[in-house]
Design an enzyme around this catalytic site. Structure first.
Site, PDB file in Angstrom:
ATOM      1  N   ASP A 291       0.858  -0.986   0.000  1.00  0.00           N
ATOM      2  CA  ASP A 291       0.000   0.000   0.000  1.00  0.00           C
ATOM      3  C   ASP A 291       0.922   1.059   0.000  1.00  0.00           C
ATOM      4  O   ASP A 291       1.261   1.435   0.300  1.00  0.00           O
ATOM      5  CB  ASP A 291      -0.790  -0.644   0.870  1.00  0.00           C
TER       6      ASP A 291
ATOM      7  N   THR B 165       1.979   2.143  -0.304  1.00  0.00           N
ATOM      8  CA  THR B 165       3.116   2.997  -0.677  1.00  0.00           C
ATOM      9  C   THR B 165       2.646   4.402  -1.034  1.00  0.00           C
ATOM     10  O   THR B 165       1.567   4.574  -1.581  1.00  0.00           O
ATOM     11  CB  THR B 165       3.828   2.390  -1.911  1.00  0.00           C
ATOM     12  N   ILE B 166       3.496   5.390  -0.769  1.00  0.00           N
ATOM     13  CA  ILE B 166       3.228   6.745  -1.256  1.00  0.00           C
ATOM     14  C   ILE B 166       4.318   7.143  -2.226  1.00  0.00           C
ATOM     15  O   ILE B 166       5.476   6.750  -2.072  1.00  0.00           O
ATOM     16  CB  ILE B 166       3.107   7.793  -0.125  1.00  0.00           C
TER      17      ILE B 166
ATOM     18  N   SER C 100       7.434   3.809   1.832  1.00  0.00           N
ATOM     19  CA  SER C 100       6.448   2.740   1.936  1.00  0.00           C
ATOM     20  C   SER C 100       6.683   1.870   3.157  1.00  0.00           C
ATOM     21  O   SER C 100       7.811   1.742   3.642  1.00  0.00           O
ATOM     22  CB  SER C 100       6.522   1.860   0.674  1.00  0.00           C
TER      23      SER C 100
ATOM     24  N   MET D 274       2.844   4.280  -7.586  1.00  0.00           N
ATOM     25  CA  MET D 274       2.908   3.358  -6.459  1.00  0.00           C
ATOM     26  C   MET D 274       1.992   2.171  -6.703  1.00  0.00           C
ATOM     27  O   MET D 274       1.245   2.113  -7.675  1.00  0.00           O
ATOM     28  CB  MET D 274       2.518   4.092  -5.183  1.00  0.00           C
TER      29      MET D 274
END
Length: 526
Positions: free
Chosen positions: A347, A348-349, A366, A429
């Site tokens: 799930d 990462t930005i 992340s 992402m």
């Protein structure tokens, strides 16, 4: 020009700086840093720290960080801020066994983000961590409103979060996931952020915070030690590149899997009919066939180059790209990929910021799975990543789990250059999807003439062992055509990732930015 009858976003424009992030509060934090005289790195760290509070399922100080930077006097540089497995890890108890549970303490590697932020700030920043952390501290202490995408993701993680006492206490207020519009406070995380802001990386990797991380993990059987945390250090690396459409596309080298995106694009540029429309069966067919081959190469070779021989020259060679491209049937899915070519020897930005002085930063942070391992420290409020899931448990594999080793890593920032100067700072992402996301975004712009926002808006397709998953915005006619080409298709349960793009017009100095509608954020310029 965009069609104003369609519910899409307009491009963002700027000349004195621009930020594109996945959350409104993070974009505002970045712009405030730029207005205060900070660099793009100051702004990126302010945004990333903010996201570590307000988009907790995607990122956190218990995760890792990668970045690619460009400025005139330094040229292109990359930073690998990924952490290692415990130095006293016993691999023999794991090799050949079942996959690690995604909530297992054994899957937790040393968090590299705080060290990365500290090093980037010292080399490129002006404001310092204490100033950059202020928005994040404020939101953690006073509370932030849960936005729609954050609420959607949080609701699906209750079962995992319930397994950790720290997560139950801090991330499930009232025993449940917060709803859209709720206010959430994270006072323990605020205290930890204040300590890092005041004392730097040492406040995280030594002392009370480090002790709390070690105690939490050891209770579940992890071999993580204070020494593992204290000795962690990220590293500057030279990005790897491949050409596409007249641009040099730059990625972080392994242990990241950015090379996968470069292989996909190297295959695609060898194919004649890539589809006349961005949203078409022909385009998706060739993209997915190239991706299937590139990911097979990734799974064969990509590992920590300090612990294994990763043949980058072979992976980026014309010979490999020619061989893989020759296997693709332009009209039909190939059932068997065939053997992966070996070297002849052996799930990462995500966020992007560009400042008024021309420093461009492609930045990704992340915790891997949503909320990482879902293990949260009870005293210091840190949810810890589960990057150890990236290791192979196959004996003899280059990426096999081992002590003090970095796993194959999915987070990849990207940069595209023309004539040695940054032209597009971009990233998409979304776990394993990211190389396909990079190839999709770049080909959307270079092959189909889409602007940065439209390049992020287009429907996405990804593959797995059973076939293709299509976002629900893919037309039914395209789905039928893909099925006629031999693909088994199904509608995706969730959208694939999210992304940000900032394009730099070198002639006019105008910045053009886009932000993915699959997330809550936006791009904005000064």
């Amino acid at each position: 020009m965009r069609d104003f009858f369609k519910p899409q976003r307009s491009l963002a424009y700027g000349t004195r700086g621009m930020a594109a992030t996945s959350h409104p509060l993070a974009t505002l934090a970045a712009l405030d840093a730029l207005k205060a005289g900070g660099t793009a790195v100051d702004a990126a760290i302010a945004a990333s720290a903010t996201l570590a509070v307000v988009e907790p399922q995607s990122t956190g100080i218990g995760g890792d960080c990668f970045a690619i930077l460009w400025r005139e006097k330094d040229g292109l540089r990359g930073f690998n801020g990924s952490g290692r497995s415990p130095g006293k890890l016993d691999p023999e108890s794991l090799i050949g066994g079942p996959p690690l549970a995604d909530t297992s303490p054994l899957a937790v590697t040393v968090p590299g983000a705080v060290d990365a932020w500290d090093m980037l700030m010292r080399d490129y920043g002006k404001l310092g961590l204490e100033r950059a952390f202020q928005p994040a501290i404020k939101h953690a202490e006073e509370g932030f409103i849960v936005t729609p995408r954050v609420a959607f993701d949080w609701a699906g993680e209750v079962g995992r979060l319930e397994k950790s006492a720290g997560s139950r206490a801090q991330l499930l207020p009232g025993g449940k996931a917060p709803s859209e519009g709720d206010r959430v406070r994270l006072p323990l995380l605020a205290k930890t952020l204040k300590a890092i802001a005041k004392h730097g990386r040492g406040a995280f990797y030594e002392g009370e915070v480090a002790d709390d991380i070690v105690k939490t993990l050891k209770a579940g059987g992890s071999a993580m030690s204070g020494e593992d945390l204290a000795r962690h250090k990220g590293q500057w690396v030279e990005p790897i590149t491949a050409t596409y459409g007249g641009l040099d596309i730059a990625e972080i080298p392994p242990n990241g899997h950015g090379v996968t995106a470069l292989i996909i694009m190297s295959i695609l540029k060898r194919l004649k009919d890539r589809g006349s429309e961005a949203v078409s069966a022909q385009r998706y067919h060739l993209l997915m066939e190239a991706a299937r081959l590139a990911y097979a190469v990734r799974d064969t070779f990509v590992a920590d180059p300090e612990k294994a021989d990763v043949p980058i020259g072979h992976l980026l060679s014309d010979r490999l790209a020619d061989e893989l491209a020759s296997r693709i049937d332009p009209k039909r899915r190939r059932n068997e990929l065939g053997p992966i070519p070996r070297p002849r020897t052996s799930d990462t930005i995500y966020l992007s910021v560009v400042d008024g002085d021309g420093l461009a930063v492609s930045f990704i942070n992340s915790v891997y799975f949503s909320f990482g391992s879902a293990i949260t420290t009870e005293k210091t409020g840190i949810w810890l990543q589960n990057r150890g899931l990236g290791f192979s448990l196959e004996r003899g594999h280059p990426n096999v789990i081992a002590p003090a080793k970095r796993p194959l890593h999915t987070i990849i920032p990207g940069m595209a250059l023309r004539g040695g100067k940054a032209e597009i700072s971009f990233g998409v992402m979304g776990g394993a999807y990211q190389p396909v996301g990079h190839a999709t975004a770049i080909t959307n712009m270079l092959d189909y003439g889409l602007d940065p926002q439209a390049a992020l808006d287009t429907p996405r397709v990804f593959f797995d062992a059973t076939g293709l998953s299509l976002e629900r915005s893919v037309p039914e006619s395209v789905k039928r055509d893909l099925e006629a080409m031999g693909h088994t298709c199904q509608w995706a349960e969730e959208p694939f990732g999210g992304g940000q793009i900032i394009a730099i017009d070198r002639e006019t100095g105008v910045l053009r930015g886009g932000s993915d509608p699959r997330k809550d954020g936006f791009a904005a310029g000064l």
